[in-house]
Scaffold this motif. Structure first.
Motif, PDB file in Angstrom:
ATOM      1  N   LEU A  37       0.830  -1.205   0.000  1.00 27.70           N
ATOM      2  CA  LEU A  37       0.000   0.000   0.000  1.00 27.70           C
ATOM      3  C   LEU A  37       0.864   1.256   0.000  1.00 27.70           C
ATOM      4  CD1 LEU A  37      -2.683  -1.165   2.590  1.00 27.70           C
ATOM      5  CD2 LEU A  37      -3.050  -0.842   0.144  1.00 27.70           C
ATOM      6  N   GLU A  38       1.916   1.240   0.787  1.00 28.28           N
ATOM      7  CA  GLU A  38       2.837   2.383   0.835  1.00 28.28           C
ATOM      8  C   GLU A  38       3.457   2.638  -0.530  1.00 28.28           C
ATOM      9  OE1 GLU A  38       4.989   5.507   2.646  1.00 28.28           O
ATOM     10  OE2 GLU A  38       3.580   4.201   3.707  1.00 28.28           O
ATOM     11  N   LYS A  39       3.925   1.596  -1.172  1.00 29.58           N
ATOM     12  CA  LYS A  39       4.574   1.744  -2.482  1.00 29.58           C
ATOM     13  C   LYS A  39       3.590   2.230  -3.554  1.00 29.58           C
ATOM     14  CE  LYS A  39       8.172  -1.711  -1.556  1.00 29.58           C
ATOM     15  NZ  LYS A  39       9.317  -0.795  -1.664  1.00 29.58           N
ATOM     16  N   CYS A  40       2.299   1.973  -3.318  1.00 28.37           N
ATOM     17  CA  CYS A  40       1.282   2.443  -4.260  1.00 28.37           C
ATOM     18  C   CYS A  40       0.780   3.845  -3.917  1.00 28.37           C
ATOM     19  CB  CYS A  40       0.111   1.473  -4.288  1.00 28.37           C
ATOM     20  SG  CYS A  40       0.474  -0.122  -5.052  1.00 28.37           S
ATOM     21  N   GLY A  41       1.341   4.448  -2.873  1.00 30.68           N
ATOM     22  CA  GLY A  41       0.963   5.802  -2.500  1.00 30.68           C
ATOM     23  C   GLY A  41      -0.343   5.910  -1.750  1.00 30.68           C
ATOM     24  N   PHE A  42      -0.766   4.836  -1.101  1.00 29.25           N
ATOM     25  CA  PHE A  42      -2.038   4.834  -0.384  1.00 29.25           C
ATOM     26  C   PHE A  42      -1.938   5.687   0.885  1.00 29.25           C
ATOM     27  CE2 PHE A  42      -4.915   2.956   2.808  1.00 29.25           C
ATOM     28  CZ  PHE A  42      -6.116   3.099   2.143  1.00 29.25           C
ATOM     29  N   LYS A  43      -2.838   6.676   1.014  1.00 30.40           N
ATOM     30  CA  LYS A  43      -2.815   7.590   2.158  1.00 30.40           C
ATOM     31  C   LYS A  43      -4.188   7.792   2.785  1.00 30.40           C
ATOM     32  CE  LYS A  43       1.588   8.604   1.621  1.00 30.40           C
ATOM     33  NZ  LYS A  43       2.573   8.113   2.613  1.00 30.40           N
ATOM     34  N   ASP A  44      -5.186   7.027   2.375  1.00 32.89           N
ATOM     35  CA  ASP A  44      -6.576   7.319   2.741  1.00 32.89           C
ATOM     36  C   ASP A  44      -6.914   7.044   4.199  1.00 32.89           C
ATOM     37  OD1 ASP A  44      -6.779   7.942   0.120  1.00 32.89           O
ATOM     38  OD2 ASP A  44      -8.132   6.309  -0.443  1.00 32.89           O
TER      39      ASP A  44
END
Length: 385
Positions: free
Chosen positions: A129-136
């Motif tokens: 998730l971090e590598k995909c830019g997930f920030k929600d």
């Protein structure tokens, strides 16, 4: 977030995750070996450091230190909690050196399925998730350290830590070993009683003048073992017994432990009644018995919130081409019972797949690591509250 990107990222992390699975299981961590359990916990903390995630350590003197690793700590969305235990059941050295073996498509070792594989999958779901830019939303990995003894060593403080960290979670995903196509939403509770039988010791040549504590214990065990419901009722297993001092002496003491599984609070009360009655009954004249409850894990009972969560998860899986999960029940206990009782929507059994848990032949399927990472990451990314 782009589903295709997430799947590709998980594919790229698979080899590294399997290496971490091997590393973690090579750190032997039976529940009462605090040094090993803490070393295993530190492994996860070190893996999380490069990402700058928040790390909280709950210190314990006897059990291992529980850990909570959180990404996106200050995000506004409802958090998702992933949780599993890193303590195991076998003594150090039983699995040889190194403890982990990889043969073909399987990994062998203590805790590979129950449930270090699932904890590794949780960490790598967060990495993906971090590598995909997930920030929600915040996503947390809560690591338990004395689950195998029903949190007896910490006197349930580790369980309270888990429930406190996850109290506002939209989903609590427990990573006990996965059975393909199934998710556990109902588990039996476990209560263990120690029964200490006292007798009268004499020389065995005049055994008729004594009161044999072992014989009395045998009668009590036979009575307790009548609890053998093959459905969702009470079961009892008396698995540990000790007594006597010499072959030519009538034993004046015998101790045994009864492990009882129950489906709900009503059954728990019935188990207490049966044990008390058996303890109070003397089958051999001159004997007596003291009974002590030595551990207790509550049952994970049917719960509408858990059913609704599984329905939401299956919608996510359908939309993303991941196999859906049927509601299932287990006669083994887990910490998911406590989060359910705390009102936190919970599903269990989302870790890696394998078999022969709690045996010297415990194994896991290597391909199930990627499957578990995907199950966890897609829920964390797409669950709607």
């Amino acid at each position: 977030m782009n589903t295709e990107q997430l799947f590709e990222t998980v594919d790229n992390l698979e080899e590294e995750a399997i290496k971490a699975w091997i590393d973690v299981c090579n750190i032997e961590s039976p529940t009462d070996f605090k040094e090993g359990v803490d070393a295993c916990g530190r492994y996860f903390i070190e893996k999380a450091k490069p990402y700058g995630w928040d790390v909280e350590v709950h210190r314990e003197e006897v059990s291992g230190d529980a850990v909570c690793i959180t990404m996106n700590k200050d995000a506004k969305g409802a958090p998702v909690a992933i949780s599993g235990h890193i303590d195991t059941v076998h003594p150090v050295g039983l699995f040889g050196n190194p403890p982990v073996k990889v043969e073909g498509e399987k990994i062998f070792g203590t805790g590979v399925t129950d449930c270090k594989g699932g904890v590794v999958a949780g960490l790598y779901a967060m990495m993906a998730l971090e590598k995909c830019g997930f920030k929600d939303r915040p996503v947390m990995l809560i690591i338990q350290t004395d689950e195998e003894v029903s949190s007896k060593l910490s006197q349930l403080r580790t369980v309270k830590f888990i429930c406190e960290k996850a109290k506002n979670a939209a989903a609590f995903l427990n990573v006990e070993g996965h059975t393909r196509g199934k998710s556990v939403l109902r588990r039996k509770g476990i209560v263990r009683f120690e029964l200490k039988v006292k007798g009268v010791s004499v020389h065995s040549c005049r055994c008729y003048e004594g009161s044999n504590a072992i014989t009395e214990a045998a009668h009590k065990i036979i009575e307790l073992e009548k609890m053998k419901d093959t459905g969702w009722g009470l079961t009892c297993n008396c698995g540990i017994i000790s007594g006597g001092s010499a072959a030519n002496t009538v034993p004046d003491e015998c101790t045994f432990i009864a492990d009882i599984r129950y489906g709900d609070q009503k059954q728990y009360k019935e188990a207490e009644r049966i044990v008390s009655s058996v303890a109070a009954t003397s089958y051999i004249e001159g004997t007596s018995c003291e009974v002590t409850q030595i551990s207790h894990r509550i049952a994970m009972e049917d719960n509408d919130a858990n059913d609704e969560l599984l329905a939401k998860i299956n919608e996510i899986y359908e939309e993303n081409g991941i196999p859906t999960l049927a509601k299932w029940e287990s006669r083994g206990g887990s910490d998911a019972a406590y989060t359910t009782a705390a009102g936190i929507p919970t599903v269990d059994n989302l870790g890696t797949t394998g078999g022969r848990i709690h045996s010297p032949d415990e194994w896991g399927e290597l391909c199930s690591m990627k499957e578990s990472i995907l199950r966890l990451a897609t829920v964390a990314a797409f669950i709607e509250v």
